[in-house]
Design an enzyme around this catalytic site. Structure first.
Site, PDB file in Angstrom:
ATOM      1  CG  ASP A 108      -2.025   0.900   1.269  1.00  0.00           C
ATOM      2  OD1 ASP A 108      -2.047   1.833   0.466  1.00  0.00           O
ATOM      3  OD2 ASP A 108      -2.908   0.750   2.141  1.00  0.00           O
ATOM      4  CG  ASP A 164      -6.627  -7.490   8.782  1.00  0.00           C
ATOM      5  OD1 ASP A 164      -6.879  -6.964   9.883  1.00  0.00           O
ATOM      6  OD2 ASP A 164      -5.651  -7.159   8.085  1.00  0.00           O
ATOM      7  NE  ARG A 170      -5.406 -11.440   9.629  1.00  0.00           N
ATOM      8  CZ  ARG A 170      -4.598 -10.458   9.267  1.00  0.00           C
ATOM      9  NH1 ARG A 170      -4.150 -10.406   8.036  1.00  0.00           N
ATOM     10  NH2 ARG A 170      -4.239  -9.528  10.123  1.00  0.00           N
TER      11      ARG A 170
END
Length: 189
Positions: A108, A164, A170
């Site tokens: 990210d 998650d 998950r």
């Protein structure tokens, strides 16, 4: 809390099916087999999110390798990176003069991956590369290289297959986009 017994209440739509994910693992496994032929890399799973991807990916790699794990966090219990990375669980293997492949669920901001790469390089690794299931470069805060990845993903909050929300979901066998109103319930608290 979000009720985990009704996934339809939290998932806006599926982004990647089980078959999509399997195909990504097969494609990446073939590429890694070629690139690491004749080497014996240490494959480092970034806990906790990468565990599902790591398992399926390494089964597609036809190359001798050692597994290890590293758990670092820049998020804590929040939704946004704090910018400060801390080691939760360190490697057990000596990476000196070894080829290391970090396996991530998603890259990210890139802060955590950069930290892991720098840490492993400082410890004397011969090479350090990363294989991520998803690459979210829309939020990248640095120019860290994701050497291999399954797919690019937009700036949506995704869950499943290791990814998650509040350490839940998950275990979904696919990757889905979380409904924005679910996130808002917790951001506004």
């Amino acid at each position: 809390m979000v009720k985990s017994d009704n996934i339809d209440n939290i998932i806006d739509h599926k982004l990647f099916t089980q078959e999509d994910i399997h195909n990504m693992c097969v494609r990446l496994g073939k590429q890694l087999t070629e690139d690491y032929a004749g080497k014996k890399p240490i494959v480092v799973g970034a806990l906790k999110g990468a565990i599902y991807f790591l398992t399926d990916l390494t089964r597609e790699m036809d190359v001798a390798h050692q597994l290890d794990f590293l758990d670092v966090s820049s998020y804590g219990d929040g939704f946004e990176s704090s910018g400060k990375v801390e080691i939760i669980t360190d490697l057990s293997a000596d990476v000196k003069d070894r080829d290391v492949l970090i396996v991530e669920d998603i890259v990210d901001t890139g802060l955590t991956l950069q930290y892991m790469k720098d840490l492993i390089k400082k410890r004397g690794a011969k090479s350090v590369k990363c294989c991520a299931l998803l690459n979210k470069d829309a939020r990248r805060e640095n120019d860290v290289v994701v050497d291999y990845y399954g797919s690019d993903v937009g700036n949506e909050f995704v869950v499943g297959y290791g990814l998650d929300f509040l350490n839940m979901y998950r275990n979904l066998p696919y990757i889905g986009v979380l409904k924005p109103e679910i996130i808002q319930k917790y951001v506004n608290k």
